[in-house]
Design a protein around this motif. Sequence first.
Motif, PDB file in Angstrom:
ATOM      1  N   ARG A  16       0.840  -1.207   0.000  1.00 34.17           N
ATOM      2  CA  ARG A  16       0.000   0.000   0.000  1.00 34.17           C
ATOM      3  C   ARG A  16       0.870   1.250   0.000  1.00 34.17           C
ATOM      4  O   ARG A  16       0.617   2.212  -0.741  1.00 34.17           O
ATOM      5  CB  ARG A  16      -0.911  -0.003   1.232  1.00 34.17           C
ATOM      6  N   PHE A  17       1.915   1.248   0.813  1.00 36.46           N
ATOM      7  CA  PHE A  17       2.835   2.383   0.876  1.00 36.46           C
ATOM      8  C   PHE A  17       3.496   2.621  -0.485  1.00 36.46           C
ATOM      9  O   PHE A  17       3.550   3.753  -0.966  1.00 36.46           O
ATOM     10  CB  PHE A  17       3.897   2.127   1.942  1.00 36.46           C
ATOM     11  N   LEU A  18       3.990   1.561  -1.109  1.00 33.46           N
ATOM     12  CA  LEU A  18       4.625   1.707  -2.425  1.00 33.46           C
ATOM     13  C   LEU A  18       3.646   2.289  -3.436  1.00 33.46           C
ATOM     14  O   LEU A  18       4.016   3.122  -4.269  1.00 33.46           O
ATOM     15  CB  LEU A  18       5.134   0.355  -2.919  1.00 33.46           C
ATOM     16  N   GLY A  19       2.386   1.861  -3.362  1.00 36.88           N
ATOM     17  CA  GLY A  19       1.379   2.385  -4.281  1.00 36.88           C
ATOM     18  C   GLY A  19       1.158   3.870  -4.114  1.00 36.88           C
ATOM     19  O   GLY A  19       1.032   4.609  -5.095  1.00 36.88           O
ATOM     20  N   LYS A  20       1.145   4.349  -2.856  1.00 34.80           N
ATOM     21  CA  LYS A  20       0.949   5.779  -2.617  1.00 34.80           C
ATOM     22  C   LYS A  20       2.179   6.580  -3.058  1.00 34.80           C
ATOM     23  O   LYS A  20       2.036   7.686  -3.579  1.00 34.80           O
ATOM     24  CB  LYS A  20       0.653   6.032  -1.140  1.00 34.80           C
ATOM     25  N   VAL A  21       3.370   6.046  -2.851  1.00 33.81           N
ATOM     26  CA  VAL A  21       4.581   6.718  -3.329  1.00 33.81           C
ATOM     27  C   VAL A  21       4.548   6.830  -4.849  1.00 33.81           C
ATOM     28  O   VAL A  21       4.913   7.864  -5.426  1.00 33.81           O
ATOM     29  CB  VAL A  21       5.840   5.961  -2.865  1.00 33.81           C
ATOM     30  N   ASN A  22       4.087   5.777  -5.499  1.00 34.99           N
ATOM     31  CA  ASN A  22       3.984   5.771  -6.951  1.00 34.99           C
ATOM     32  C   ASN A  22       2.974   6.821  -7.420  1.00 34.99           C
ATOM     33  O   ASN A  22       3.238   7.582  -8.358  1.00 34.99           O
ATOM     34  CB  ASN A  22       3.574   4.372  -7.421  1.00 34.99           C
ATOM     35  N   GLU A  23       1.828   6.893  -6.752  1.00 32.67           N
ATOM     36  CA  GLU A  23       0.815   7.880  -7.106  1.00 32.67           C
ATOM     37  C   GLU A  23       1.331   9.303  -6.891  1.00 32.67           C
ATOM     38  O   GLU A  23       1.090  10.194  -7.713  1.00 32.67           O
ATOM     39  CB  GLU A  23      -0.443   7.656  -6.265  1.00 32.67           C
ATOM     40  N   ASN A  24       2.043   9.510  -5.799  1.00 36.35           N
ATOM     41  CA  ASN A  24       2.577  10.843  -5.506  1.00 36.35           C
ATOM     42  C   ASN A  24       3.600  11.263  -6.554  1.00 36.35           C
ATOM     43  O   ASN A  24       3.658  12.428  -6.957  1.00 36.35           O
ATOM     44  CB  ASN A  24       3.201  10.864  -4.110  1.00 36.35           C
ATOM     45  N   ALA A  25       4.416  10.301  -7.000  1.00 35.61           N
ATOM     46  CA  ALA A  25       5.394  10.607  -8.049  1.00 35.61           C
ATOM     47  C   ALA A  25       4.676  11.031  -9.331  1.00 35.61           C
ATOM     48  O   ALA A  25       5.085  11.989  -9.995  1.00 35.61           O
ATOM     49  CB  ALA A  25       6.282   9.394  -8.303  1.00 35.61           C
ATOM     50  N   GLU A  26       3.620  10.331  -9.684  1.00 33.19           N
ATOM     51  CA  GLU A  26       2.855  10.706 -10.871  1.00 33.19           C
ATOM     52  C   GLU A  26       2.275  12.116 -10.717  1.00 33.19           C
ATOM     53  O   GLU A  26       2.264  12.892 -11.680  1.00 33.19           O
ATOM     54  CB  GLU A  26       1.728   9.696 -11.100  1.00 33.19           C
ATOM     55  N   TYR A  27       1.811  12.423  -9.531  1.00 29.60           N
ATOM     56  CA  TYR A  27       1.246  13.758  -9.291  1.00 29.60           C
ATOM     57  C   TYR A  27       2.330  14.829  -9.411  1.00 29.60           C
ATOM     58  O   TYR A  27       2.117  15.876 -10.039  1.00 29.60           O
ATOM     59  CB  TYR A  27       0.604  13.798  -7.907  1.00 29.60           C
ATOM     60  N   ARG A  28       3.515  14.572  -8.828  1.00 31.26           N
ATOM     61  CA  ARG A  28       4.603  15.563  -8.871  1.00 31.26           C
ATOM     62  C   ARG A  28       5.086  15.790 -10.298  1.00 31.26           C
ATOM     63  O   ARG A  28       5.492  16.898 -10.650  1.00 31.26           O
ATOM     64  CB  ARG A  28       5.764  15.104  -7.988  1.00 31.26           C
ATOM     65  N   PHE A  29       5.041  14.752 -11.119  1.00 28.63           N
ATOM     66  CA  PHE A  29       5.487  14.878 -12.505  1.00 28.63           C
ATOM     67  C   PHE A  29       4.330  15.250 -13.437  1.00 28.63           C
ATOM     68  O   PHE A  29       4.468  15.177 -14.652  1.00 28.63           O
ATOM     69  CB  PHE A  29       6.127  13.568 -12.972  1.00 28.63           C
TER      70      PHE A  29
END
Length: 332
Positions: A16-29
């Motif tokens: 779950r944590f990895l998924g949120k980090v992945n989503e946040n990266a997409e948002y930042r980019f």
Amino acid sequence: MFLKYLNQKKLEDFVRFLGKVNENAEYRFKLRDTYINDDVNDPALNQKVEYFGFNILQDERMRYIIENIVSRDDLSMSNKICNTVISHFYGARDIHRTITGEKEAKDAIIDFDRIASGDEVYLIDLKLSVQGSKLRRKKFYGTTELHTSIQTAARNFCREKYNDSDRSAETTDILEWVAGWVTDGTTSEIAECTSLYNMYKILTAKKGIGAYYGYHCSTSNSVNPLLNFNHDENFCEPGPGARDSIKYLFDGFDKKIPYGDVVIWMRDQQSFLFGNMNIHKHFWNYTASHGSVFSDEQNNMKVYGTEVGLCQYGVYCWLRDNKHLINRRKVA
């Protein structure tokens, strides 16, 4: 082999944590419009709380190295290697611009060949620039690593270089120490290196460079398309944060088993453990002047990324349990 120790509930939380980090990266980019998180229940996953991406191209430091250092045709191999190394040895954001005083990233390259050649005027210019950055309260060292061993090794190098056993440490000592790798043949040895493990051995043979800097400076240099090793080889030297996460996720873990083997096993078993990580195609590769930086697509978990993910999960668990520290991790 390791599956019997793995706590399934904790694994689900890690994924779950990895998924949120992945989503946040997409948002930042700017690859997604929103990043949704219930900050009341889990403020440690606030959008502004920084975690390094488990995909190598989600890491701004790695992208900086690719875009401004290793993909350029106008830099010598030694300058590519040394400028990459100091990204970690100092660690602060924008360290190249902080040292040189240049506004444009492409201009903010430290010329280690000039330092190695004994160009005193150039070195003085760098020292003056560093003094100016200090007056502007710019940061030189990252806050997530201990730099004592690096600073001590650099200071001792300069004491020997100048034959002054009482010489005080200077911020630019690290530059002079790393420039010494040009003259002692280290950068040539790295240029001919054919495996991540051998790169690690070259670095850790130097006094002051332990497992953390040895591994992460090796993986950082692996983004150089002209070097013949990569970050997904069957070698890993996990840092203390990743080791702590492994001990947390694997109940009754046998400490005699090398932690690096666990990281490699998790990479190998990723389909079963993590499922589809849904990594955006933007992060699959990077096209530079010499073509694609990576020989294989970065569309799944790699050894390096698995180690980073474990390390960052440890940070997350710590912040989740110590909410008063969360604001220190937020990016302005």
